[in-house]
Design a protein around this motif. Structure first.
Motif, PDB file in Angstrom:
ATOM      1  N   ALA A  44      44.663  31.720  36.383  1.00 57.48           N
ATOM      2  CA  ALA A  44      44.792  32.866  35.675  1.00 57.48           C
ATOM      3  C   ALA A  44      43.513  33.643  35.529  1.00 57.48           C
ATOM      4  O   ALA A  44      43.511  35.000  35.789  1.00 57.48           O
ATOM      5  CB  ALA A  44      45.397  32.615  34.243  1.00 57.48           C
ATOM      6  N   HIS A  54      42.413  35.009  39.126  1.00 63.27           N
ATOM      7  CA  HIS A  54      43.071  36.200  39.281  1.00 63.27           C
ATOM      8  C   HIS A  54      42.957  37.485  38.579  1.00 63.27           C
ATOM      9  O   HIS A  54      42.937  38.410  38.972  1.00 63.27           O
ATOM     10  CB  HIS A  54      44.802  35.988  39.165  1.00 63.27           C
ATOM     11  CG  HIS A  54      45.458  36.926  39.886  1.00 63.27           C
ATOM     12  ND1 HIS A  54      45.640  37.272  41.055  1.00 63.27           N
ATOM     13  CD2 HIS A  54      46.321  37.854  39.293  1.00 63.27           C
ATOM     14  CE1 HIS A  54      46.329  38.174  41.641  1.00 63.27           C
ATOM     15  NE2 HIS A  54      46.887  38.775  40.369  1.00 63.27           N
ATOM     16  N   SER A  70      44.547  33.950  45.248  1.00 67.24           N
ATOM     17  CA  SER A  70      45.021  33.032  44.174  1.00 67.24           C
ATOM     18  C   SER A  70      46.127  31.787  44.826  1.00 67.24           C
ATOM     19  O   SER A  70      45.920  30.886  44.362  1.00 67.24           O
ATOM     20  CB  SER A  70      45.654  33.733  43.318  1.00 67.24           C
ATOM     21  OG  SER A  70      44.809  34.865  42.532  1.00 67.24           O
TER      22      SER A  70
END
Length: 112
Positions: free
Chosen positions: A44, A47, A56
């Motif tokens: 997370a 990204h 990712s």
């Protein structure tokens, strides 16, 4: 700047909590440690920082391959009693096996 600080705080709190918990409830701490919490956070955060879906996905594939390979670290601990290995021997051999695992990982990721 704030993203880096936020990532550091979240990771530090998670690691501190699990290490504290290991002294109170070893089984629960082990289970939480085995969860892909680091992976969830890192994917997370990566990204959010780079915003590149393709990167990712490649990162996630690399992690997928690395998980079983990284279990090589624990192999000496499985045989500690049988071979009368102390903690630091197991730890050192495990680190060595992780080095071997890196080359296995690199080979598999290139092939996938």
């Amino acid at each position: 700047m704030w993203l880096a600080i936020g990532k550091t705080v979240v990771a530090a709190v998670l690691i501190s909590f699990v290490s504290w918990l290991s002294g109170k409830k070893t089984g629960l701490a082990g289970f939480i440690t085995a969860l892909p919490l680091t992976t969830l956070l890192a994917l997370a955060f990566s990204h959010l920082q780079w915003g590149d879906s393709e990167q990712s996905v490649e990162y996630a594939k690399s992690v997928f391959v690395a998980i079983p390979v990284s279990l090589l670290f624990f192999v000496p601990f499985l045989f500690a009693q049988k071979f009368s290995l102390n903690f630091w021997s197991c730890y050192s051999i495990g680190i060595f096996l992780l080095g071997v695992g890196y080359f296995i990982h690199s080979y598999i990721v290139k092939a996938v």
